[in-house]
Design a protein around this motif. Sequence first.
Motif, PDB file in Angstrom:
ATOM      1  N   GLN A  18       0.862  -1.174   0.000  1.00 51.02           N
ATOM      2  CA  GLN A  18       0.000   0.000   0.000  1.00 51.02           C
ATOM      3  C   GLN A  18       0.897   1.222   0.000  1.00 51.02           C
ATOM      4  O   GLN A  18       1.960   1.220   0.608  1.00 51.02           O
ATOM      5  CB  GLN A  18      -0.934   0.005   1.199  1.00 51.02           C
ATOM      6  N   ARG A  20       1.730   4.932   1.132  1.00 51.55           N
ATOM      7  CA  ARG A  20       1.439   5.714   2.326  1.00 51.55           C
ATOM      8  C   ARG A  20       1.012   7.110   1.894  1.00 51.55           C
ATOM      9  O   ARG A  20       1.835   8.006   1.741  1.00 51.55           O
ATOM     10  CB  ARG A  20       2.648   5.728   3.248  1.00 51.55           C
ATOM     11  N   ASP A  21      -0.291   7.272   1.704  1.00 54.61           N
ATOM     12  CA  ASP A  21      -0.842   8.520   1.179  1.00 54.61           C
ATOM     13  C   ASP A  21      -0.452   9.731   2.010  1.00 54.61           C
ATOM     14  O   ASP A  21      -0.174  10.798   1.468  1.00 54.61           O
ATOM     15  CB  ASP A  21      -2.370   8.428   1.081  1.00 54.61           C
ATOM     16  N   ASN A  22      -0.425   9.571   3.320  1.00 51.48           N
ATOM     17  CA  ASN A  22      -0.071  10.700   4.177  1.00 51.48           C
ATOM     18  C   ASN A  22       1.367  11.158   3.906  1.00 51.48           C
ATOM     19  O   ASN A  22       1.640  12.361   3.842  1.00 51.48           O
ATOM     20  CB  ASN A  22      -0.255  10.339   5.656  1.00 51.48           C
ATOM     21  N   ARG A  25       1.458  13.047   0.618  1.00 53.16           N
ATOM     22  CA  ARG A  25       0.921  14.403   0.780  1.00 53.16           C
ATOM     23  C   ARG A  25       1.903  15.314   1.510  1.00 53.16           C
ATOM     24  O   ARG A  25       2.057  16.475   1.150  1.00 53.16           O
ATOM     25  CB  ARG A  25      -0.416  14.373   1.506  1.00 53.16           C
ATOM     26  N   GLN A  80       0.026   7.785  -8.978  1.00 48.99           N
ATOM     27  CA  GLN A  80      -0.561   8.596  -7.903  1.00 48.99           C
ATOM     28  C   GLN A  80       0.081   9.977  -7.838  1.00 48.99           C
ATOM     29  O   GLN A  80      -0.613  10.972  -7.613  1.00 48.99           O
ATOM     30  CB  GLN A  80      -0.444   7.872  -6.563  1.00 48.99           C
ATOM     31  N   LEU A  84      -1.869  13.511  -8.283  1.00 53.37           N
ATOM     32  CA  LEU A  84      -1.834  14.504  -7.213  1.00 53.37           C
ATOM     33  C   LEU A  84      -1.267  15.833  -7.705  1.00 53.37           C
ATOM     34  O   LEU A  84      -1.838  16.890  -7.458  1.00 53.37           O
ATOM     35  CB  LEU A  84      -1.009  13.990  -6.036  1.00 53.37           C
TER      36      LEU A  84
END
Length: 149
Positions: A18, A20-22, A25, A80, A84
């Motif tokens: 997965q 780590r979207d945080n 960002r 991604q 973004l």
Amino acid sequence: MANNDGSPIQFKDDNSFQLRDNNIRLVSEYIRKLDLMVPTIWAGPFVEARLNLYRFNPVFDGAFVVNPNSINVFAELDRQLKSLTNSNQAEYRIDYWSLVDALMISGDFLQVGDCVTFLDVDHFSRCGEDILAERLKPTLAAIINRPRE
């Protein structure tokens, strides 16, 4: 990137990771703040071999190729980041250049002619750097020649 259980990714099963979207960002926000002070280009991640070359045995380990899961993981990360940095949200709009696209690393890139292109799991050899430098020339020319705001 991490395995689904949160441990560092091992690149063994392309369905077990997965992003780590945080963290993505946080890095995006930092680069955007930097860009407000000085024009900044975000050169995206590149595919890593993720193969132990010191213990590689083609009889037991299979083909001498870049780990296919690594190709998938870095392609997803790149997708991604593109999404973004091209978003409508001003705080994430960044001048992003994809190294996945520019370098075009595929499975058979591990050996090009007489060149073993990686020194280890994520560092290029000298001849690998030479090959990639040629591949980067069009991207660098596009960066240099792009219209300035």
